[in-house]
Design an enzyme around this catalytic site. Structure first.
Site, PDB file in Angstrom:
ATOM      1  N   HIS A  93     -15.812   0.186  22.577  1.00 34.85           N
ATOM      2  CA  HIS A  93     -15.182   1.246  23.353  1.00 34.85           C
ATOM      3  C   HIS A  93     -13.885   0.751  23.989  1.00 34.85           C
ATOM      4  O   HIS A  93     -12.989   1.537  24.277  1.00 34.85           O
ATOM      5  CB  HIS A  93     -16.116   1.715  24.471  1.00 34.85           C
ATOM      6  CG  HIS A  93     -17.348   2.388  23.976  1.00 34.85           C
ATOM      7  ND1 HIS A  93     -17.331   3.647  23.439  1.00 34.85           N
ATOM      8  CD2 HIS A  93     -18.640   1.981  23.930  1.00 34.85           C
ATOM      9  CE1 HIS A  93     -18.567   3.997  23.086  1.00 34.85           C
ATOM     10  NE2 HIS A  93     -19.363   3.007  23.375  1.00 34.85           N
TER      11      HIS A  93
ATOM     12  N   ASP B  48     -17.299   5.840  30.196  1.00 37.74           N
ATOM     13  CA  ASP B  48     -17.906   6.069  28.886  1.00 37.74           C
ATOM     14  C   ASP B  48     -19.321   6.600  29.089  1.00 37.74           C
ATOM     15  O   ASP B  48     -19.768   6.834  30.215  1.00 37.74           O
ATOM     16  CB  ASP B  48     -17.845   4.832  27.997  1.00 37.74           C
ATOM     17  CG  ASP B  48     -18.684   3.673  28.526  1.00 37.74           C
ATOM     18  OD1 ASP B  48     -19.533   3.902  29.412  1.00 37.74           O
ATOM     19  OD2 ASP B  48     -18.503   2.539  28.040  1.00 37.74           O
TER      20      ASP B  48
END
Length: 260
Positions: free
Chosen positions: A3, A102
């Protein structure tokens, strides 16, 4: 890291193109993730600040064999007080506007509410590293979903493709890999990577290696030493991996010669 790369590239875009100030706040899972720190140190412009949270209280109540995603989610929940303290310090010198997290960090939204910040990826918007023409069905599904009870659906912002176009802080092997790839026929190379949050057991590593060999296809494979206890993931079980292990030592005998 999976990510982290698109997030850092997105942050650079906000800073360089839209004149935002960006601060990365990184949780501490009580084990070193040197690759993450090295990546941030080498790739982030000086205009982007990086803060590392202190470690949360020990996770003594989490079983040692717990699913890694459960461990991370629990650690993120317990990092909320440290996040609150960090945001409080930031407000003394910076006008905070939004908090981007996230999928494992949504517990931080309660802190965002306290500081009256916009929240991405839930109430105020969902940021997706993709684009409409690539995944129209997925984006239409978001639009067609029921709202969250607030009377409105959060907008979806496709910001992709956000990716790292050139290696940062890489070595000569990285560059040679790209040179080799440029020389191959279009569409002829298989690519395999479990990203930063996955590794394989010895048995799985052997099976995948034999699959590549039998396919007789060109391939690029990101190889890590197998987890000695499970295939849970090098990102979450970093202490179980011997850093001196050479991943090539775990490949089937003669594999490198037969597939060169």
């Amino acid at each position: 890291m999976g990510h982290l790369i698109p997030l850092t590239e997105f942050a650079k875009r906000l800073v360089l193109t839209h004149n935002f100030s960006v601060t990365f706040i990184i949780p501490n899972f009580r084990f070193p993730i040197k690759s993450q720190e090295s990546f941030l140190d080498s790739s982030m412009p000086k205009t982007i600040q990086v803060l590392y949270l202190p470690p949360p209280p020990p996770l003594a109540d989490v079983p040692s064999d717990a699913n890694p995603s459960f461990f991370v989610a629990t650690a993120m929940t317990r990092a909320v007080p440290a996040l609150r303290d960090s945001l409080k310090l930031l407000t003394e010198s910076t006008r905070l506007v939004a908090l981007v997290v996230d999928v494992v960090g949504t517990d931080a939204f309660e802190v965002a509410r306290e500081f009256n910040l916009l929240r991405f990826n839930l109430a105020d918007g969902i940021i997706v590293n993709s684009f409409l023409d690539l995944e129209p069905g997925a984006f239409n599904a978001f639009v067609d979903e029921e709202d969250d009870g607030s009377g409105k659906k959060p907008p979806v912002y496709p910001i992709g493709p956000v990716l790292q176009t050139r290696p940062t802080g890489g070595n000569d092997d990285d560059v040679e890999c790209l040179r080799w790839l440029d020389e191959q026929p279009r569409g002829s190379v298989l690519f395999a990577s479990l990203r930063s949050s996955g590794t394989l057991s010895q048995e799985q590593l052997t099976e995948l290696a034999l699959g590549f060999e039998m396919s007789e296809q060109r391939f690029i494979w990101v190889v890590r030493s197998p987890d000695k206890d499970s295939a849970s993931g090098v990102h979450y079980n970093a202490q179980s991996i011997n850093k001196d292990d050479d991943p090539f030592d775990f490949l089937p005998k003669g594999f490198m010669e037969r597939t060169k």
